[in-house]
Design an enzyme around this catalytic site. Structure first.
Site, PDB file in Angstrom:
ATOM      1  N   TRP A 200      -4.908  -1.783 -21.944  1.00  0.00           N
ATOM      2  CA  TRP A 200      -4.895  -2.283 -20.573  1.00  0.00           C
ATOM      3  C   TRP A 200      -6.229  -2.993 -20.290  1.00  0.00           C
ATOM      4  O   TRP A 200      -7.295  -2.495 -20.616  1.00  0.00           O
ATOM      5  CB  TRP A 200      -4.683  -1.123 -19.582  1.00  0.00           C
ATOM      6  N   ASP A 367       0.914  -9.251  -2.456  1.00  0.00           N
ATOM      7  CA  ASP A 367       1.095  -8.337  -3.592  1.00  0.00           C
ATOM      8  C   ASP A 367       1.631  -6.993  -3.110  1.00  0.00           C
ATOM      9  O   ASP A 367       2.239  -6.879  -2.031  1.00  0.00           O
ATOM     10  CB  ASP A 367      -0.248  -8.222  -4.348  1.00  0.00           C
ATOM     11  N   ARG A 444       1.771   6.112 -13.604  1.00  0.00           N
ATOM     12  CA  ARG A 444       1.390   5.578 -12.287  1.00  0.00           C
ATOM     13  C   ARG A 444       2.292   6.175 -11.199  1.00  0.00           C
ATOM     14  O   ARG A 444       2.776   5.462 -10.327  1.00  0.00           O
ATOM     15  CB  ARG A 444       1.486   4.053 -12.282  1.00  0.00           C
ATOM     16  N   TRP A 478       6.792 -10.637 -10.778  1.00  0.00           N
ATOM     17  CA  TRP A 478       7.685  -9.568 -11.258  1.00  0.00           C
ATOM     18  C   TRP A 478       6.857  -8.628 -12.125  1.00  0.00           C
ATOM     19  O   TRP A 478       6.549  -8.938 -13.268  1.00  0.00           O
ATOM     20  CB  TRP A 478       8.830 -10.187 -12.071  1.00  0.00           C
ATOM     21  N   ASP A 479       6.545  -7.461 -11.573  1.00  0.00           N
ATOM     22  CA  ASP A 479       5.626  -6.544 -12.251  1.00  0.00           C
ATOM     23  C   ASP A 479       6.377  -5.412 -12.942  1.00  0.00           C
ATOM     24  O   ASP A 479       7.551  -5.137 -12.639  1.00  0.00           O
ATOM     25  CB  ASP A 479       4.659  -5.974 -11.199  1.00  0.00           C
ATOM     26  N   MET A 480       5.725  -4.723 -13.856  1.00  0.00           N
ATOM     27  CA  MET A 480       6.311  -3.585 -14.572  1.00  0.00           C
ATOM     28  C   MET A 480       5.124  -2.757 -15.078  1.00  0.00           C
ATOM     29  O   MET A 480       4.438  -3.167 -16.005  1.00  0.00           O
ATOM     30  CB  MET A 480       7.138  -4.135 -15.739  1.00  0.00           C
ATOM     31  N   ASN A 481       4.911  -1.616 -14.419  1.00  0.00           N
ATOM     32  CA  ASN A 481       3.629  -0.945 -14.596  1.00  0.00           C
ATOM     33  C   ASN A 481       3.623   0.361 -15.370  1.00  0.00           C
ATOM     34  O   ASN A 481       2.680   1.136 -15.247  1.00  0.00           O
ATOM     35  CB  ASN A 481       2.989  -0.710 -13.222  1.00  0.00           C
ATOM     36  N   ASP A 549      -4.982  -7.563 -16.240  1.00  0.00           N
ATOM     37  CA  ASP A 549      -5.530  -7.011 -15.003  1.00  0.00           C
ATOM     38  C   ASP A 549      -7.052  -7.104 -14.993  1.00  0.00           C
ATOM     39  O   ASP A 549      -7.680  -6.792 -13.983  1.00  0.00           O
ATOM     40  CB  ASP A 549      -5.102  -5.546 -14.823  1.00  0.00           C
TER      41      ASP A 549
HETATM   42  C1  GLA Z   1      -0.350  -4.215 -11.491  1.00  0.00           C
HETATM   43  C2  GLA Z   1      -0.592  -5.707 -11.557  1.00  0.00           C
HETATM   44  C3  GLA Z   1      -1.619  -6.109 -10.539  1.00  0.00           C
HETATM   45  C4  GLA Z   1      -1.159  -5.702  -9.150  1.00  0.00           C
HETATM   46  C5  GLA Z   1      -0.851  -4.218  -9.120  1.00  0.00           C
HETATM   47  C6  GLA Z   1      -0.202  -3.815  -7.809  1.00  0.00           C
HETATM   48  O1  GLA Z   1      -1.439  -3.493 -11.918  1.00  0.00           O
HETATM   49  O2  GLA Z   1      -0.982  -6.083 -12.857  1.00  0.00           O
HETATM   50  O3  GLA Z   1      -1.869  -7.491 -10.602  1.00  0.00           O
HETATM   51  O4  GLA Z   1      -0.025  -6.451  -8.819  1.00  0.00           O
HETATM   52  O5  GLA Z   1       0.026  -3.846 -10.173  1.00  0.00           O
HETATM   53  O6  GLA Z   1       0.091  -2.477  -7.783  1.00  0.00           O
END
Ligand code: GLA
Length: 734
Positions: A200, A367, A444, A478-481, A549
């Site tokens: 990360w 965001d 998370r 479009w996020d995926m965490n 990030d």
């Molecule tokens: C991830 C994304 C960030 C932001 C956060 C929001 O970490 O990479 O850019 O959008 O989620 O929770």
């Protein structure tokens, strides 16, 4: 004619502008690999170029009375089950419990162009003259399993694609346990293996190891291509450089569990293979069912790593990315994440948008934190209804107000996820990926939605679509965490649980296919906790991806350099953030933050309302400069002249399509006391031309820039940490 077939000798020569990929059908039954490298035009007789001798101790079998020693042959698609005991590309279990596969050649089909892969992202052609395809049909007589090796040779790119299609024409179940997309037996074992690894906030570092006898492979078991490894490997001559030597690239158009590796055997051969990770993969192919593997994209360059990268850049930019924004210039954006995190309301977002509009920024992206009760990372994923306390006029109201400022509006989603603390989880606790009676690990504070289920995919598609229909939304992040753990689905029977990870990807691709088709004017940007899913599969749906990030300029030099080994700068989301940087606490000038982000898809990610008038003027200048140069960065050719993995800085040279402009991006990380003692030679320019350095009244002849180089001392007028400069050279008209 990109595919030359020699019907008599059953040899297939797949030609691209400068390369040939050649295989032949040995004794009418067994596909053998013959050559991958420089272009060949001559006629080939398999036995003249492939050693078919038996090696000691190796088991053998006979075809038409003649001994075949598979172990020592370069096999085109190695199977488990007979005399080749190296790592196979294919392994399956049959109804009788046996794992023996014996495929024989039954014919071929050659056609112009390239067909799409069912349910999967892939490179494409826009007309049939752009490529030729050959399909090689193989069959296992006992089980009636048919296997098709698909190859496409591009006529304007030095790239060959491969994939495998299977169909169970028999009467009993077959369990596929490994189906690699491509396997290439290269002669010789003197190769370096390079790959992009990381974590990360420090994704895609270029690492190289010399191969030795045995296996070396990289993979993902995480349900995403991952921050740790990218679905890419490169095999090269150990002496290869950016501009010289033989280099083979293998890239997989896939975003889930993959494996890529090389096996050096005892007979001086190196087997390179890439595909879905066989680990924990078991796919039931019931009678009548079929299976299509993801596509592998192979690139050979005899002019080093740089040329391989440029081939990938052009192919991926023009024949993998799709939609309006493939070619259209994309808006300069501002994202509020590092500016406000969860602490915002409509007024704050509009304040940011107003200031941003004054500087020339074109898109305001809201965001995380606009929905449910989400004021931190602990809650509400899945509850995609607006938080009216923060946004009393809803997303529609806010989007309209942003539009009234002359800007476009964009919105963050993390649609593949579900928080335990959410209405959605209360209603559908079985909708997350898990195994009954086992722990559900959080990442998370969230679980992953089970995209193997149609009703879950429908929910995700409809939720995002509703927002796009209700409000003026021009962009989606479009996020995926988190990664997938405890991979199991409540909707699949026990003998299909080994399909979960791949079915998840198929579900996701279906959702993205539908949304991008229904909303062609929306710009989608991929993201996965930064660059955790920066892969060709995602680029098919999203023409740009948030690269990392880590928004620190100095760290980003390495991250973007590593990313550029395969991916074009036009795909890299790159933002100017605040100083001190939030991830590294490093203090750096607005200048270097701009100069590092400008070659990518440019934007800002900070509280612009806190900037001084002087800083806002600088922002205005950066945007002007970006708009002037972006076509060179996004459509020109990249030459990496200095690597941050080997030195204290980086030099990226971009040459415009018409070759009239050169943008030289120069970065120095720590104060360099040896400045002036080095030169950097430019590439891809005209020897006979004269180039004028913009802003300075200096001219340089092309042959000097190319063959003697520029003294590094002229880049900077001072010695200190974190220096950067973008120098523009224009060809002087004669
Ligand atoms: C991830 C994304 C960030 C932001 C956060 C929001 O970490 O990479 O850019 O959008 O989620 O929770």
């Amino acid at each position: 004619m990109p595919i030359i077939t020699d019907k008599e000798n059953k040899v297939f020569n797949l030609q691209t502008p400068n390369t040939s990929y050649i295989f032949g059908i040995y004794k009418n039954k067994l596909p053998l690999h013959i050559h991958y490298g420089r272009k060949i035009n001559g006629k080939i007789n398999i036995e003249d170029v492939v050693s078919t001798e038996r090696v000691p101790l190796s088991p053998v079998y006979k075809i038409d009375g003649e001994v075949v020693c598979e172990e020592a042959l370069p096999l085109e698609y190695p199977l488990y089950g007979s005399c080749d005991l190296r790592t196979p590309a294919f392994h399956a279990r049959y109804a009788d419990g046996s794992r023996i596969t014996d495929l024989e050649y039954t014919g071929c089909n050659i056609y112009k162009g390239k067909k799409p892969l069912s349910g999967l992202p892939a490179t494409y052609t826009e007309n049939d003259s752009e490529a030729d395809t050959v399909e090689i049909f193989l069959e296992d007589k006992k089980t009636k399993l048919s296997l098709t090796l698909k190859y496409t040779a591009f006529s304007r790119h030095d790239a060959v694609t491969r994939s495998v299609y299977l169909k169970n024409n028999g009467t009993e179940d077959i369990f596929l346990t490994s189906v690699q997309s491509a396997s290439v037996d290269l002669i010789g074992k003197n190769y370096n293996f390079s790959h992009l690894d990381g974590n990360w906030a420090c994704e895609r570092n270029l690492h190289t190891v010399p191969l030795e006898n045995g296996n070396f492979y990289i993979d993902s078991k995480r349900g995403a291509s991952s921050h740790m490894f990218n679905p890419f490997m490169m095999l090269s001559d150990p002496k290869a450089t950016e501009s010289t030597g033989d280099v083979y690239g293998f890239s997989l158009v896939y975003s889930g569990n993959f494996s890529a590796g090389a096996y050096v055997d005892s007979y001086d051969m190196t087997r390179a293979s890439i595909g879905i990770n066989p680990f924990d993969f078991c796919w039931k192919l019931a009678p009548g069912e079929d299976f299509q593997t993801p596509e592998a994209v192979l690139v050979y360059s005899d002019e080093g790593i740089g040329k391989m990268s440029r081939t990938y850049h052009k192919l991926y930019r023009t024949r993998l990315c799709r939609g309006k924004y493939r070619d259209a210039q994309r808006p300069v954006l501002i994202n509020n994440w590092e500016g406000t995190y969860f602490d915002f309301n409509e007024e704050k977002i509009l304040d940011i948008a107003k200031k941003a509009a004054e500087t020339g920024i074109e898109l305001m992206v809201l965001d995380d934190g606009w929905f449910g009760k989400r004021n931190d990372e602990k809650t509400s994923l899945g509850d995609w209804f607006v938080n009216r306390e923060k946004l009393p006029n809803g997303i529609e109201g806010l989007a309209q107000k942003v539009e009234d400022l002359g800007m476009k509006f964009g919105l963050w989603f993390e649609p593949e996820m579900i928080s335990e603390k959410s209405e959605l989880y209360k209603a559908h606790p079985d909708w997350c990926i898990h195994v009954e009676g086992r722990r559900k690990s959080e990442g998370r504070n969230q679980f992953v939605l089970d995209l193997t289920r149609d009703e879950v995919c429908r929910f995700v598609t409809d939720t995002v679509a509703q927002h796009l229909e209700n409000a003026k939304i021009s962009y989606i992040k479009w996020d995926m965490n988190r990664y997938i753990t405890e991979a199991g689905s409540q909707s699949l029977p026990s003998d299909r649980q080994g399909e979960v990870m791949h079915r998840y990807m198929l579900g996701l691709y279906k959702i993205l296919g539908e949304l991008t088709e229904r909303f062609p004017d929306v710009l989608f940007e991929g993201c996965s906790a930064g660059g955790g899913r920066f892969d060709p599969g995602m680029l098919y749906y999203f023409p740009q991806i948030w690269t990392s990030d880590c928004s620190d300029a100095v760290e980003r030099i390495r991250i973007q350099h590593g990313t550029s080994i395969v991916y074009p700068f036009s795909a890299m989301g790159a933002h100017v953030s605040a100083s001190p940087n939030h991830q590294t606490k490093r203090v750096s000038s607005l200048d270097i933050r701009g100069n590092v982000a400008i070659p990518g898809q440019f934007g800002y990610e900070l509280d612009i309302t806190a900037m001084s008038d002087e800083e806002l003027d600088a922002v205005r200048e950066q945007i002007k400069n970006y708009k002037k140069l972006r076509d060179i960065f996004h459509k020109g050719d990249l030459y990496r002249l200095e690597s941050p993995f080997e030195s204290n800085g980086a030099v990226w040279e971009f040459v415009s399509e018409d070759k009239n402009t050169v943008a030289l991006c120069v970065y120095s990380m720590m104060a360099d006391m040896t400045r002036g003692k080095k030169t950097v030679k430019l590439c891809g320019i005209d020897d006979d031309a004269v180039y004028r350095l913009e802003g300075e009244n200096r001219e340089f002849s092309g042959d000097i820039l190319k063959n003697i180089g520029l003294n590094k001392g002229i880049y900077f007028s001072k010695i200190e940490d974190y220096l950067s400069r973008i120098m523009i050279f224009k060809k002087v008209k004669k």
